[in-house]
Design an enzyme around this catalytic site. Structure first.
Site, PDB file in Angstrom:
ATOM      1  N   LYS A  73       0.856  -1.190   0.000  1.00  0.00           N
ATOM      2  CA  LYS A  73       0.000   0.000   0.000  1.00  0.00           C
ATOM      3  C   LYS A  73       0.895   1.244   0.000  1.00  0.00           C
ATOM      4  O   LYS A  73       1.969   1.248   0.632  1.00  0.00           O
ATOM      5  CB  LYS A  73      -0.863  -0.077   1.271  1.00  0.00           C
ATOM      6  N   SER A 148      -9.680   1.137   3.080  1.00  0.00           N
ATOM      7  CA  SER A 148      -8.841   1.980   2.262  1.00  0.00           C
ATOM      8  C   SER A 148      -7.770   1.234   1.478  1.00  0.00           C
ATOM      9  O   SER A 148      -7.215   1.779   0.524  1.00  0.00           O
ATOM     10  CB  SER A 148      -8.177   3.036   3.147  1.00  0.00           C
ATOM     11  N   SER A 172      -9.768  -1.404   7.296  1.00  0.00           N
ATOM     12  CA  SER A 172      -9.284  -1.163   5.932  1.00  0.00           C
ATOM     13  C   SER A 172      -8.662  -2.333   5.207  1.00  0.00           C
ATOM     14  O   SER A 172      -8.415  -2.249   4.004  1.00  0.00           O
ATOM     15  CB  SER A 172      -8.273  -0.027   5.934  1.00  0.00           C
TER      16      SER A 172
HETATM   17  N1  GLN Z   1     -13.257   2.885   6.812  1.00  0.00           N
HETATM   18  C1  GLN Z   1     -12.620   3.432   7.982  1.00  0.00           C
HETATM   19  C2  GLN Z   1     -12.444   4.921   7.810  1.00  0.00           C
HETATM   20  O1  GLN Z   1     -13.136   5.445   7.026  1.00  0.00           O
HETATM   21  C3  GLN Z   1     -11.332   2.703   8.243  1.00  0.00           C
HETATM   22  C4  GLN Z   1     -10.122   3.212   7.567  1.00  0.00           C
HETATM   23  C5  GLN Z   1      -8.894   2.396   7.865  1.00  0.00           C
HETATM   24  O2  GLN Z   1      -8.949   1.326   8.481  1.00  0.00           O
HETATM   25  N2  GLN Z   1      -7.728   2.931   7.457  1.00  0.00           N
HETATM   26  O3  GLN Z   1     -11.681   5.581   8.424  1.00  0.00           O
END
Ligand code: GLN
Length: 488
Positions: A73, A148, A172
């Site tokens: 990532k 993400s 994420s």
């Molecule tokens: N979906 C969550 C958010 O919007 C988690 C994001 C993550 O785990 N980096 O922040």
């Protein structure tokens, strides 16, 4: 069949036996990257990867990752490779060091092909907010893969690499893993060094990863876990032989679930396979109990997560000001303040600005007690309740999401006034630092959905063993988008 379609374990065996070379694997991966339609990539390092692969002339039995390609990532520092976290604010930033996990993987002989897309700065869950636009689902390009860690998930599900690095602050890795039909794991907070992982919300952030079998996840955990002096919050606890848990008898067999979360799922297919899975686990000697987790605490998950994560993000990302890294502001800026505000105005998308506003508002002197501290207190209540849950149960097992991956046009990144439990329950593992694994469970009209297991802190071995028992039921090993399987 291509050797690139195999799990790490199988690919490694083929390398040991000389049936395939690392160079062939990397060449094939490069070809697949060039033909990919999911928009999963940031900066790539394909020439370097090929050079590295050519140096791999033999692979020993013990060298499980040697010669195996992977992607990371784009929020991990990678020496000499542009790293932007899919944000314009970091465009052109080339780190001078590798994140600790990148170093560990390289030392184990794995070959980094490059970087993958994410929701900008890892904030978001749809894979649609990075500066490169929407990353799609390889099963159906009109749908999201989720975020993400969108690019890392899509590239494992589409057969480009057998594993990839993501990061997990709220879900994420574990939510996209469900939408991609693969395994996604976040270990205990502190189990793996975060050195070189761009911080989003430090008290929730975890290195996390995607692979195509539980065994592969166990092997990666063995390589990545362990103390690192460069991240003093990383644990000194001994790293266990996680893969040895998978085939031995499990003496922890109590599963709990929260009914309101299941009630929030309308998709009968997902619910039916979930209950079928529980029946199969009962046949394997597991005990299943409903646990009454207070609904007001479930209701609190979203606001608590948002206030804590946005506050920490506001503080962590204060250094993204156009001075030290990335984007260069316009010549017209006359003062430092104009310079920084120009960089931040142009560098961040509206989602990020909204989160910084929530964070700054919660941290203001007049609001801190009422918002930030209260969210921390509510977080403690949630974690205390989970610790109570773990006195009676070994695992929390629940469906990951309420549906198969949605259509791109149906997702919204707008502020949700009425959040669903089911959209946010995976964040419990981040609030409490618990290890948590998503396993593929089944398919609905050819689209995948998954199930999640969360266990006690530092019991990754047991969580993975339970995951292995689930994998033995579903037989969903190495599911790829072009290699359709059934599940249950
Ligand atoms: N979906 C969550 C958010 O919007 C988690 C994001 C993550 O785990 N980096 O922040």
């Amino acid at each position: 069949m291509s050797y690139l379609d195999l799990t790490i374990q199988q690919m490694h065996q083929a390398l040991v036996e000389g049936l395939v070379t690392s160079e062939q694997l990397v060449k094939e991966a490069i070809l697949r990257i060039k033909n990919d339609k999911t928009n999963s990539f940031e900066a790539l390092a394909l020439d370097q990867a090929l050079e590295e692969a050519k140096k791999v002339t033999s692979v020993g039995e013990e060298e499980i990752l040697k010669g195996i390609p992977f992607l990371a990532k784009d929020n991990y520092s990678t020496k000499g490779i542009e790293t932007t976290a899919s944000s314009d604010v970091l465009s052109g930033y080339v780190p001078i060091f590798d994140a600790e996990v990148i170093t560990r993987l390289k030392n184990a002989g794995a070959i980094l092909l490059g970087k993958t897309t994410l929701d900008e700065l890892a904030m978001g869950g749809t894979g649609t907010t990075g500066h490169k636009g929407v990353t799609t689902n390889p099963y159906d390009n009109s749908r999201i893969i989720g975020g993400s860690s969108c690019g890392s998930c899509a590239s494992v599900a589409s057969g480009i690499v057998p594993f990839s690095l993501g990061s997990d602050t709220g879900d994420s890795v574990r939510k996209p893993a469900s939408y991609g039909g693969i395994y996604g794991f976040k270990p205990t907070w502190g189990r793996i060094s975060r050195f070189g992982l761009f911080p989003f919300a430090c008290s929730l952030d975890t290195v996390a990863y995607f692979a195509r079998s539980v065994y592969d996840i166990a092997v990666l955990t063995e390589i990545l876990a362990g103390h690192d002096d460069k991240d003093m919050s990383s644990s000194y606890k001994e790293v266990e032989n996680y893969s040895s848990y998978l085939r031995r008898e499990n003496d922890k067999k109590k599963i709990g679930y929260f009914k309101p979360i299941l009630d929030a799922i309308d998709d009968e297919k997902i619910k039916n396979s979930y209950f079928k899975l529980l029946d199969e686990l009962k046949n394997k000697g597991y005990e299943v109990n409903q646990y009454d987790f207070p609904e007001e605490l479930l209701d609190a998950l979203y606001p608590v997560y948002m206030i804590i994560s946005c506050s920490e993000a506001t503080s962590n990302d204060a250094n993204l000001d156009g001075v030290k890294f990335g984007l260069k502001p316009s010549e017209e800026a006359k003062t430092w303040s104009e310079y920084m505000s120009d960089a931040r105005t142009r560098g961040f998308s509206s989602l990020i600005k909204r989160r910084f506003i929530i964070g700054s508002f919660s941290l203001l002197a007049e609001n801190q007690e009422e918002l930030f501290r209260r969210a921390q207190k509510a977080r403690n209540l949630i974690v205390e309740e989970m610790n109570k849950f773990f006195l009676e149960n070994d695992y929390l097992i629940l469906p990951c999401a309420k549906s198969v991956p949605p259509k791109v046009e149906d997702v919204t990144n707008k502020w949700s006034k009425k959040p669903d439990f089911i959209d946010n329950h995976l964040g419990i593992a981040n609030l409490g630092g618990f290890p948590s694994l998503t396993c593929p469970l089944g398919y609905e009209n050819g689209l995948p959905y998954g199930v999640n297991i969360t266990g006690r802190q530092y019991q990754e071995g047991y969580v993975l063993k339970c995951g292995q028992d689930i994998e033995d039921v579903t037989k969903l090993v190495n599911s790829l988008c072009f290699n359709h399987k059934e599940g249950i």
